[in-house]
Write a protein that holds these residues in place. Structure first.
Motif, PDB file in Angstrom:
ATOM      1  N   MET A  10       0.846  -1.295   0.095  1.00 14.89           N
ATOM      2  CA  MET A  10      -0.032  -0.025   0.068  1.00 14.89           C
ATOM      3  C   MET A  10       0.944   1.211   0.016  1.00 14.89           C
ATOM      4  SD  MET A  10      -3.242  -0.795   2.356  1.00 14.89           S
ATOM      5  CE  MET A  10      -2.996  -2.120   3.515  1.00 14.89           C
ATOM      6  N   ILE A  11       1.926   1.242   0.691  1.00 14.15           N
ATOM      7  CA  ILE A  11       2.840   2.293   0.853  1.00 14.15           C
ATOM      8  C   ILE A  11       3.679   2.473  -0.624  1.00 14.15           C
ATOM      9  CG2 ILE A  11       4.834   3.386   1.942  1.00 14.15           C
ATOM     10  CD1 ILE A  11       4.086   1.864   4.516  1.00 14.15           C
ATOM     11  N   GLN A  12       3.921   1.389  -1.001  1.00 10.54           N
ATOM     12  CA  GLN A  12       4.638   1.445  -2.450  1.00 10.54           C
ATOM     13  C   GLN A  12       3.620   1.777  -3.670  1.00 10.54           C
ATOM     14  OE1 GLN A  12       6.715  -2.318  -2.247  1.00 10.54           O
ATOM     15  NE2 GLN A  12       8.525  -1.377  -1.851  1.00 10.54           N
ATOM     16  N   SER A  13       2.535   1.476  -3.406  1.00 13.90           N
ATOM     17  CA  SER A  13       1.635   2.121  -4.321  1.00 13.90           C
ATOM     18  C   SER A  13       1.454   3.697  -4.485  1.00 13.90           C
ATOM     19  CB  SER A  13      -0.069   1.618  -4.197  1.00 13.90           C
ATOM     20  OG  SER A  13      -0.506   1.816  -3.018  1.00 13.90           O
ATOM     21  N   GLN A  14       1.452   4.160  -3.342  1.00 15.92           N
ATOM     22  CA  GLN A  14       1.752   5.751  -3.029  1.00 15.92           C
ATOM     23  C   GLN A  14       3.072   6.251  -3.535  1.00 15.92           C
ATOM     24  OE1 GLN A  14      -1.325   7.533  -2.183  1.00 15.92           O
ATOM     25  NE2 GLN A  14      -0.101   9.701  -2.282  1.00 15.92           N
ATOM     26  N   LEU A  15       4.153   5.579  -3.127  1.00 23.66           N
ATOM     27  CA  LEU A  15       5.487   6.024  -3.366  1.00 23.66           C
ATOM     28  C   LEU A  15       6.122   4.978  -3.977  1.00 23.66           C
ATOM     29  CD1 LEU A  15       5.865   7.499   0.436  1.00 23.66           C
ATOM     30  CD2 LEU A  15       5.712   8.701  -1.817  1.00 23.66           C
ATOM     31  N   PRO A  16       6.137   4.796  -5.435  1.00 22.77           N
ATOM     32  CA  PRO A  16       6.528   3.626  -5.961  1.00 22.77           C
ATOM     33  C   PRO A  16       8.185   3.662  -5.783  1.00 22.77           C
ATOM     34  CG  PRO A  16       5.122   4.810  -7.407  1.00 22.77           C
ATOM     35  CD  PRO A  16       5.342   5.769  -6.014  1.00 22.77           C
ATOM     36  N   ASP A  17       8.972   4.527  -5.620  1.00 21.47           N
ATOM     37  CA  ASP A  17      10.325   4.416  -5.383  1.00 21.47           C
ATOM     38  C   ASP A  17      10.878   3.993  -4.037  1.00 21.47           C
ATOM     39  OD1 ASP A  17       9.857   7.159  -4.221  1.00 21.47           O
ATOM     40  OD2 ASP A  17      11.827   7.339  -4.318  1.00 21.47           O
ATOM     41  N   ALA A  18       9.921   3.772  -3.299  1.00 26.29           N
ATOM     42  CA  ALA A  18      10.107   3.790  -1.683  1.00 26.29           C
ATOM     43  C   ALA A  18      10.623   2.335  -1.447  1.00 26.29           C
ATOM     44  CB  ALA A  18       8.752   4.073  -0.670  1.00 26.29           C
ATOM     45  N   GLU A  19      11.704   2.434  -0.523  1.00 21.16           N
ATOM     46  CA  GLU A  19      12.168   1.211   0.203  1.00 21.16           C
ATOM     47  C   GLU A  19      11.447   1.203   1.422  1.00 21.16           C
ATOM     48  OE1 GLU A  19      16.406   0.774   0.721  1.00 21.16           O
ATOM     49  OE2 GLU A  19      16.823   1.982  -1.109  1.00 21.16           O
ATOM     50  N   VAL A  20      10.706   0.171   1.775  1.00 29.69           N
ATOM     51  CA  VAL A  20       9.835  -0.097   2.893  1.00 29.69           C
ATOM     52  C   VAL A  20      10.096  -1.353   3.897  1.00 29.69           C
ATOM     53  CG1 VAL A  20       7.353  -0.090   3.706  1.00 29.69           C
ATOM     54  CG2 VAL A  20       8.041   1.043   1.464  1.00 29.69           C
ATOM     55  N   VAL A  21      10.151  -0.961   5.086  1.00 35.85           N
ATOM     56  CA  VAL A  21      10.257  -2.155   5.884  1.00 35.85           C
ATOM     57  C   VAL A  21       9.348  -2.006   7.071  1.00 35.85           C
ATOM     58  CG1 VAL A  21      11.898  -3.366   7.736  1.00 35.85           C
ATOM     59  CG2 VAL A  21      12.695  -2.145   5.878  1.00 35.85           C
ATOM     60  N   VAL A  22       8.407  -2.987   7.196  1.00 33.06           N
ATOM     61  CA  VAL A  22       7.211  -2.931   8.080  1.00 33.06           C
ATOM     62  C   VAL A  22       7.389  -4.088   9.147  1.00 33.06           C
ATOM     63  CG1 VAL A  22       4.767  -3.041   8.425  1.00 33.06           C
ATOM     64  CG2 VAL A  22       5.934  -2.085   6.467  1.00 33.06           C
ATOM     65  N   ARG A  23       7.375  -3.511  10.489  1.00 31.80           N
ATOM     66  CA  ARG A  23       7.600  -4.660  11.600  1.00 31.80           C
ATOM     67  C   ARG A  23       6.399  -4.537  12.434  1.00 31.80           C
ATOM     68  NH1 ARG A  23      13.226  -1.895  12.862  1.00 31.80           N
ATOM     69  NH2 ARG A  23      14.305  -2.749  10.974  1.00 31.80           N
ATOM     70  N   ASP A  24       5.842  -5.812  13.054  1.00 32.76           N
ATOM     71  CA  ASP A  24       4.889  -6.016  14.084  1.00 32.76           C
ATOM     72  C   ASP A  24       5.406  -5.643  15.314  1.00 32.76           C
ATOM     73  OD1 ASP A  24       2.840  -6.728  15.861  1.00 32.76           O
ATOM     74  OD2 ASP A  24       2.425  -8.292  14.529  1.00 32.76           O
ATOM     75  N   LEU A  25       5.164  -4.780  16.104  1.00 30.80           N
ATOM     76  CA  LEU A  25       5.782  -4.296  17.416  1.00 30.80           C
ATOM     77  C   LEU A  25       5.231  -5.041  18.626  1.00 30.80           C
ATOM     78  CD1 LEU A  25       5.776  -0.343  17.011  1.00 30.80           C
ATOM     79  CD2 LEU A  25       7.526  -1.999  16.583  1.00 30.80           C
ATOM     80  N   THR A  26       3.915  -5.743  18.421  1.00 27.78           N
ATOM     81  CA  THR A  26       3.497  -6.374  19.592  1.00 27.78           C
ATOM     82  C   THR A  26       3.146  -7.776  19.374  1.00 27.78           C
ATOM     83  OG1 THR A  26       1.114  -5.677  18.975  1.00 27.78           O
ATOM     84  CG2 THR A  26       2.533  -4.263  20.566  1.00 27.78           C
ATOM     85  N   GLY A  27       3.063  -8.254  18.154  1.00 32.97           N
ATOM     86  CA  GLY A  27       2.752  -9.582  17.540  1.00 32.97           C
ATOM     87  C   GLY A  27       1.323  -9.762  17.275  1.00 32.97           C
ATOM     88  N   GLY A  28       0.629  -8.772  17.699  1.00 37.13           N
ATOM     89  CA  GLY A  28      -0.954  -8.735  17.369  1.00 37.13           C
ATOM     90  C   GLY A  28      -1.415  -8.272  16.009  1.00 37.13           C
ATOM     91  N   GLY A  29      -0.518  -7.631  15.377  1.00 38.84           N
ATOM     92  CA  GLY A  29      -0.721  -7.394  13.748  1.00 38.84           C
ATOM     93  C   GLY A  29      -1.263  -6.183  13.599  1.00 38.84           C
TER      94      GLY A  29
END
Length: 84
Positions: free
Chosen positions: A10-29
């Motif tokens: 979703m982030i890359q659809s808005q910012l096609p050149d973006a390098e994105v790392v997404v992490r789950d901070l609590t394990g709950g999603g």
């Protein structure tokens, strides 16, 4: 619940050149951290940078599929400095 890969896409659809790392901070999603590096952020304030990312995730934030988002945004230049 939304997957980490879906958030990244979703982030890359808005910012096609973006390098994105997404992490789950609590394990709950639903408490996530996203690190986004994009040339689109150049010349923009931190607030404007974050607004671009929030815009990409608006529906997930509105529905509370993402309850909390820790967001870190960087231009390629600032990322090169920060990641050392």
């Amino acid at each position: 619940m939304v997957s980490l890969e879906q958030v990244k896409q979703m982030i890359q659809s808005q910012l096609p050149d973006a390098e994105v790392v997404v992490r789950d901070l609590t394990g709950g999603g639903d408490h996530l951290e996203a690190i986004v590096v994009s040339k689109e952020f150049e010349g923009k304030t931190r607030v404007k940078q974050h607004q671009l990312v929030y815009g990409a995730l608006n529906s997930q934030l509105q529905s509370e599929a993402i309850h909390a988002l820790a967001l870190k945004t960087f231009t390629p230049e600032t990322w090169a400095i920060a990641s050392k």
